[in-house]
Design an enzyme around this catalytic site. Structure first.
Site, PDB file in Angstrom:
ATOM      1  N   CYS A 183       0.931  -1.297  -0.045  1.00 31.19           N
ATOM      2  CA  CYS A 183       0.059  -0.074   0.074  1.00 31.19           C
ATOM      3  C   CYS A 183       0.720   1.214   0.044  1.00 31.19           C
ATOM      4  O   CYS A 183       0.354   2.423  -0.269  1.00 31.19           O
ATOM      5  CB  CYS A 183      -0.858  -0.143   1.199  1.00 31.19           C
ATOM      6  SG  CYS A 183      -2.086  -1.270   1.236  1.00 31.19           S
TER       7      CYS A 183
ATOM      8  N   HIS B 266      -3.553   7.310   1.929  1.00 31.97           N
ATOM      9  CA  HIS B 266      -3.831   6.009   1.570  1.00 31.97           C
ATOM     10  C   HIS B 266      -5.175   5.490   2.073  1.00 31.97           C
ATOM     11  O   HIS B 266      -5.532   5.820   3.304  1.00 31.97           O
ATOM     12  CB  HIS B 266      -2.664   4.798   2.239  1.00 31.97           C
ATOM     13  CG  HIS B 266      -3.070   3.501   1.918  1.00 31.97           C
ATOM     14  ND1 HIS B 266      -3.747   2.996   0.640  1.00 31.97           N
ATOM     15  CD2 HIS B 266      -3.138   2.370   2.493  1.00 31.97           C
ATOM     16  CE1 HIS B 266      -3.858   1.727   0.542  1.00 31.97           C
ATOM     17  NE2 HIS B 266      -3.818   1.339   2.067  1.00 31.97           N
TER      18      HIS B 266
ATOM     19  N   ASN C  43      -9.797  -0.233  -0.946  1.00 28.50           N
ATOM     20  CA  ASN C  43      -8.386  -0.155  -0.879  1.00 28.50           C
ATOM     21  C   ASN C  43      -7.989  -0.694  -1.928  1.00 28.50           C
ATOM     22  O   ASN C  43      -8.294  -1.809  -2.270  1.00 28.50           O
ATOM     23  CB  ASN C  43      -8.092  -0.850   0.357  1.00 28.50           C
ATOM     24  CG  ASN C  43      -6.413  -1.115   0.401  1.00 28.50           C
ATOM     25  OD1 ASN C  43      -5.825  -0.420  -0.287  1.00 28.50           O
ATOM     26  ND2 ASN C  43      -5.936  -1.483   1.824  1.00 28.50           N
TER      27      ASN C  43
END
Ligand code: UT7
Length: 333
Positions: free
Chosen positions: A118, A258, A288
């Protein structure tokens, strides 16, 4: 004589998400979950899924890069380098960046992937900026894209609600003023590796009947442990970059975090003293998308940014990896 250091600035952005919308309601039919649980625990309402046979992450990357080239009036042959951040490459090799580069006709570029989960887009953007700042490269494209649905077990309610497919790309060029990337902090700690990983399919445990039966080709995550690290580390690094650059919340135009969990984002913004009006969120639409989240935020919110705006990017992910970038936006849309 004062030698002025070249800075690298983002001169264009483009994003892509697949058409198929997987809603919380549809997930309620697949696993024992509720829309209410997903929204209150994560902030996610829906996510996009790349459907169809033989559709890998490169499909997302190619759409992003072609869109970016057209939007910025750039000939593919002018591109010196393409870096793709992803943990869902089409194949172990060649790299997804090689595949993208070929399909878009970037015949004068070389290309490679970066694997930092990520935090991948932050790692890739920082890496790309070094080539620009060295004065050796003029046009570098950074792609952050993932097809998370390829490694999600849609029988595992702890993980299948979190992830989606999508990505974005940015063009990085030498800054003509003092805008662009001002500072960065990147960190990693491999001792957290076993808490968020893909257990099989690599050289340590190649695919076998056993790994398939054990569902080891799907995301494994110890959610609440990862959550605690994410909250602390993402906030730590965002606070540190503010301190290092004498920034306070008034001087920051937007935080681009993020998008893993809205509660992690809220904790980071709180520590930075930044109000919700300055925190960019699209987690409710896409979930996500791993390396895709930050470039997708650029894409969704580009019109908000004004030249000279101070932006803080922050991410945390598998590895563990985490980091923060301070940049001054370089153009008005
Ligand atoms: O981007 C890369 C880094 N990854 C992250 O940042 C993700 C970090 N982790 C998280 O965001 C959160 O930990 C999750 C969203 C994954 C989970 O939220 P949580 O508040 O930490 O819940 P939990 O794992 O502690 O589970 C609480 C309860 C459990 O039930 P019991 O044991 O209390 O009876 C889970 O089984 O919630 C249950 N649960 C669910 N219930 C309904 C877990 N997933 C679901 C679900 N629907 N989808």
């Amino acid at each position: 004589m004062v030698i002025k250091k070249i800075k690298s600035s983002i001169s264009g952005v483009f994003g892509y998400v697949p058409d198929y919308v997987l809603t919380n309601k549809e997930l309620e039919k697949l696993v024992n979950t509720t829309d209410e649980w997903i929204v209150t625990r994560t902030g996610i309402k829906e996510r996009r899924i790349l459907k169809g046979n033989l559709q890998g992450t490169s499909v997302i990357g190619i759409k992003c890069v072609n869109g970016l080239l057209e939007k910025t009036n750039t000939d593919a042959k002018e591109i010196d380098l393409i870096i793709c951040a992803t943990v869902t490459p089409d194949m172990a090799f060649p790299s997804t960046a090689n595949l993208i580069s070929n399909e878009v006709g970037a015949t004068n570029s070389y290309s490679f992937d970066i694997s930092a989960a990520c935090s991948g887009f932050l790692y890739a953007l920082t890496t790309a900026s070094q080539f620009i700042e060295a004065g050796t490269h003029k046009k570098v494209i950074v792609v952050g894209a993932d097809k998370m649905s390829s490694i999600v077990n849609y029988e595992d309610r702890k993980n299948c609600v979190l992830f989606g497919d999508g990505g974005g790309a940015v063009l990085l060029e030498p800054s003509i003023d003092d805008t662009g990337i001002q500072d960065y902090i990147l960190k990693s700690d491999g001792s957290g590796g076993s808490m968020l990983c893909l257990k099989a399919g690599g050289s340590k445990k190649p695919a076998s009947i056993e790994t398939i039966n054990n569902k080891e080709h799907f995301i494994y995550q110890e959610g609440s442990s990862v959550f605690k690290f994410a909250v602390t580390k993402m906030a730590d690094v965002s606070e540190e970059i503010m301190l290092n650059n004498n920034l306070n919340s008034d001087k920051i135009a937007y935080l681009i975090p993020h998008q893993a969990n809205k509660r992690i984002i809220d904790a980071t913004a709180n520590r930075m003293g930044i109000g919700p009006e300055k925190v960019l969120l699209n987690i409710e639409k896409y979930g996500n998308t791993t390396a895709g989240t930050i470039p997708l935020c650029f894409w969704d919110f580009e019109k908000l940014f004004k030249k000279g705006d101070n932006l803080i990017l922050a991410a945390f992910g598998g590895g563990f990896t985490w980091g923060s970038i301070y940049l001054k936006w370089s153009y008005n849309s």
